[in-house]
Design an enzyme around this catalytic site. Structure first.
Site, PDB file in Angstrom:
ATOM      1  N   GLU A   1       0.838  -1.208   0.000  1.00 40.95           N
ATOM      2  CA  GLU A   1       0.000   0.000   0.000  1.00 40.95           C
ATOM      3  C   GLU A   1       0.873   1.258   0.000  1.00 40.95           C
ATOM      4  OE1 GLU A   1      -3.406   0.034  -0.349  1.00 40.95           O
ATOM      5  OE2 GLU A   1      -2.882  -2.053  -0.789  1.00 40.95           O
TER       6      GLU A   1
ATOM      7  N   TRP B   1       1.750   1.756  -3.488  1.00 37.87           N
ATOM      8  CA  TRP B   1       0.684   2.387  -4.283  1.00 37.87           C
ATOM      9  C   TRP B   1       0.747   3.905  -4.141  1.00 37.87           C
ATOM     10  CZ3 TRP B   1      -2.411   1.484  -8.191  1.00 37.87           C
ATOM     11  CH2 TRP B   1      -3.510   2.319  -8.405  1.00 37.87           C
TER      12      TRP B   1
ATOM     13  N   TRP C   1     -21.370  12.840 -18.585  1.00 31.02           N
ATOM     14  CA  TRP C   1     -21.667  13.032 -17.168  1.00 31.02           C
ATOM     15  C   TRP C   1     -22.961  13.804 -16.979  1.00 31.02           C
ATOM     16  CZ3 TRP C   1     -18.716   9.926 -14.556  1.00 31.02           C
ATOM     17  CH2 TRP C   1     -17.397   9.716 -14.919  1.00 31.02           C
TER      18      TRP C   1
ATOM     19  N   ASN D   1     -10.671   2.452   3.536  1.00 29.50           N
ATOM     20  CA  ASN D   1     -10.295   2.384   2.123  1.00 29.50           C
ATOM     21  C   ASN D   1     -11.295   1.588   1.282  1.00 29.50           C
ATOM     22  OD1 ASN D   1      -8.286   2.789  -0.086  1.00 29.50           O
ATOM     23  ND2 ASN D   1      -8.271   0.564  -0.031  1.00 29.50           N
TER      24      ASN D   1
ATOM     25  N   TRP E   1     -16.077  12.362 -11.593  1.00 32.73           N
ATOM     26  CA  TRP E   1     -15.188  11.976 -10.496  1.00 32.73           C
ATOM     27  C   TRP E   1     -14.527  13.186  -9.853  1.00 32.73           C
ATOM     28  CZ3 TRP E   1     -10.091  13.380 -11.202  1.00 32.73           C
ATOM     29  CH2 TRP E   1      -9.667  13.612 -12.513  1.00 32.73           C
TER      30      TRP E   1
ATOM     31  N   TRP F   1      -9.217   8.416  -7.362  1.00 30.15           N
ATOM     32  CA  TRP F   1     -10.486   8.732  -8.013  1.00 30.15           C
ATOM     33  C   TRP F   1     -10.463   8.330  -9.484  1.00 30.15           C
ATOM     34  CZ3 TRP F   1     -15.257   9.589  -6.477  1.00 30.15           C
ATOM     35  CH2 TRP F   1     -15.463   9.921  -5.133  1.00 30.15           C
TER      36      TRP F   1
END
Length: 485
Positions: free
Chosen positions: A282, A285, A313, A348, A366, A389
């Site tokens: 993590e 990441w 959208w 998370n 987003w 996102w």
């Protein structure tokens, strides 16, 4: 003690710690007087200045950093304004000819730092930036064809093949103060804490900012909970994550400190090895997102997959308000959004669920979610926020495919099977049986009556049918796929 050397300005930003702080260590080792300074930047055109929750955390972190620096002998100087102007004025005021700092992320921050360097250089003041926020400098982990990675797993493998990150350095034992005291603004006068109304009660209950708290939290996590991390990290009803993200975001602890502490814990207790590896992944990441941002500075605003610039959208103010306030009618989504509002943080797994709901069920861009998270998260981090996102939306690097639409009912039943997480943050459903806790609209009238729940009054009905929303989202995605063929 003072010296005849010119003082060094140490410019703190997102590195609010003493240990493993390369800029501070370099200044202390030089032996010159050290003037630590934090600048509250003001730029009406910068959307990435700290949000409301981050400002609350910043107050506590600066308060603790100021006390720690004072004990070392050189108090923290607080100033407001344009960094180039403030640092130039401080250099002239104190005779400093060197500014040491640690690099930070974000396109506006990088551009501002460049302007600072150019302006100070013209005045004969040298700026020396260091790396404190990442395991490795951006640009040092690349593919065999010397291009940046766009997929995480090969990036992670390449990172693991690198030499070990440098070991963290200790905090300086003392700092030489400047010959004359330097005036400072008052932290209280910055009004970083909310007052009318004071909505930070949940944050105070949940968090303690500062370097000492960061070290303690990491030690507690590595003392045992990390062993179950691979299984527990997806359970919002359990306390199975490290919750280190806000401390990392403010630089109260650095990634090298976490890396070596986790490695050491795994070496000492082999049963922690799998959990420590998953935990460090993590951290990898986060590293991936930061390296990506340096290569693609537009990702906080623009989809990496350019097809999504044509995505149809929807403008849905009512849907956005329902999502922000935790009133969508889907309990796991609403629990997550209320946890965010109450504590400034969200689990998370639930971040992925609420993100998918906003983007794919409501078809809201987003960027609206990214903006809301930036203002309400205590761990708001521009690289992680943008990267995550875009991942959920299916338009970023190594993104989940758009057709992966999280079902909020099934996600709730799988990861909060007893409904404990929902009951904590959606107390109006507390008495509902487990069978119906994630789909109260399907509960029999008698079950609702016994639980004291009137749908549409005590708790909202779903703002949209998930099956219908999923079909609509997939059809919209097919539109941009066809346009790109």
């Amino acid at each position: 003690m003072t010296t005849d050397q010119s003082p060094i300005l140490v410019w703190f930003r997102s590195d609010l710690r003493l240990a493993d702080n390369p800029a501070l260590s370099a200044a202390a080792e030089d032996g010159a007087p050290v003037i630590p300074v934090y600048i509250r930047e003001k730029d009406a055109h910068d959307p990435w200045l700290p949000g409301a929750a981050s400002r609350w955390w910043l107050h506590g972190s600066l308060e603790r950093l100021g006390k720690a620096l004072a004990k070392l002998g050189s108090p923290l100087v607080l100033r407001s304004g344009d960094p180039a102007s403030v640092l130039a004025a401080l250099a002239e005021e104190t005779g400093a000819d060197t500014v040491l700092c640690n690099r930070r992320a974000g396109p506006t921050a990088i551009a501002r730092d460049r302007r600072v360097g150019e302006r100070l250089s013209a005045r004969g003041v040298t700026v020396h930036p260091h790396n404190a926020a990442l395991l490795y400098e951006p640009g040092t982990i690349r593919t065999k064809s010397d291009t940046p990675f766009r997929v995480f797993t090969p990036f992670w493998k390449a990172l693991l093949s690198m030499p070990e990150p440098p070991r963290p350095t200790r905090a300086p034992g003392k700092l030489t103060p400047p010959a004359k005291p330097v005036s400072s603004e008052s932290l209280k006068d910055w009004c970083l804490l909310p007052s009318a109304p004071d909505w930070a009660g949940g944050l105070r209950e949940r968090w303690t900012p500062g370097e000492e708290a960061a070290r303690e939290r990491l030690a507690d996590f590595l003392d045992g909970p990390v062993a179950a991390y691979p299984a527990e990290r997806d359970r919002p009803d359990h306390d199975g994550t490290s919750a280190m993200s806000p401390h990392l975001a403010f630089g109260e602890i650095g990634p090298r400190q976490i890396w070596h502490a986790a490695r050491h814990a795994a070496d000492q207790r082999h049963e922690l090895a799998a959990g420590a590896e998953a935990f460090l992944r993590e951290l990898g990441w986060r590293e991936f997102n930061h390296h990506l941002l340096r290569e693609e500075p537009g990702i906080p605003d623009t989809p990496l997959d350019t097809r999504f610039a044509r995505f149809p959208w929807r403008t849905d103010k009512a849907g956005l308000r329902a999502w922000q306030s935790g009133r969508t009618g889907y309990p796991i989504v609403d629990a997550g959004m209320r946890q965010l509002w109450q504590t400034g943080w969200m689990h998370n797994r639930v971040r992925m669920i609420v993100g998918s709901f906003l983007i794919k069920d409501l078809l809201i861009p987003w960027q609206e979610g990214e903006s809301w998270f930036w203002d309400t998260l205590v761990d708001a981090d521009i690289a992680n926020n943008a990267g995550n996102w875009q991942w959920v939306a299916g338009c970023g690097a190594d993104a989940a495919p758009f057709f992966r639409v999280f079902n909020p009912i099934l996600q709730g039943e799988k990861f909060d099977p007893e409904g404990a997480y929902v009951r904590r943050y959606v107390p109006e459903l507390e008495a509902l049986p487990n069978r119906w806790i994630h789909k109260p609209w399907e509960a029999p009238d008698e079950a609702l009556r016994q639980a004291g729940v009137k749908l549409g009054k005590d708790y909202p009905r779903p703002v949209i049918d998930h099956g219908t929303a999923r079909d609509r989202a997939l059809a919209a995605f097919q539109e941009i796929k066809k346009a790109g063929d």
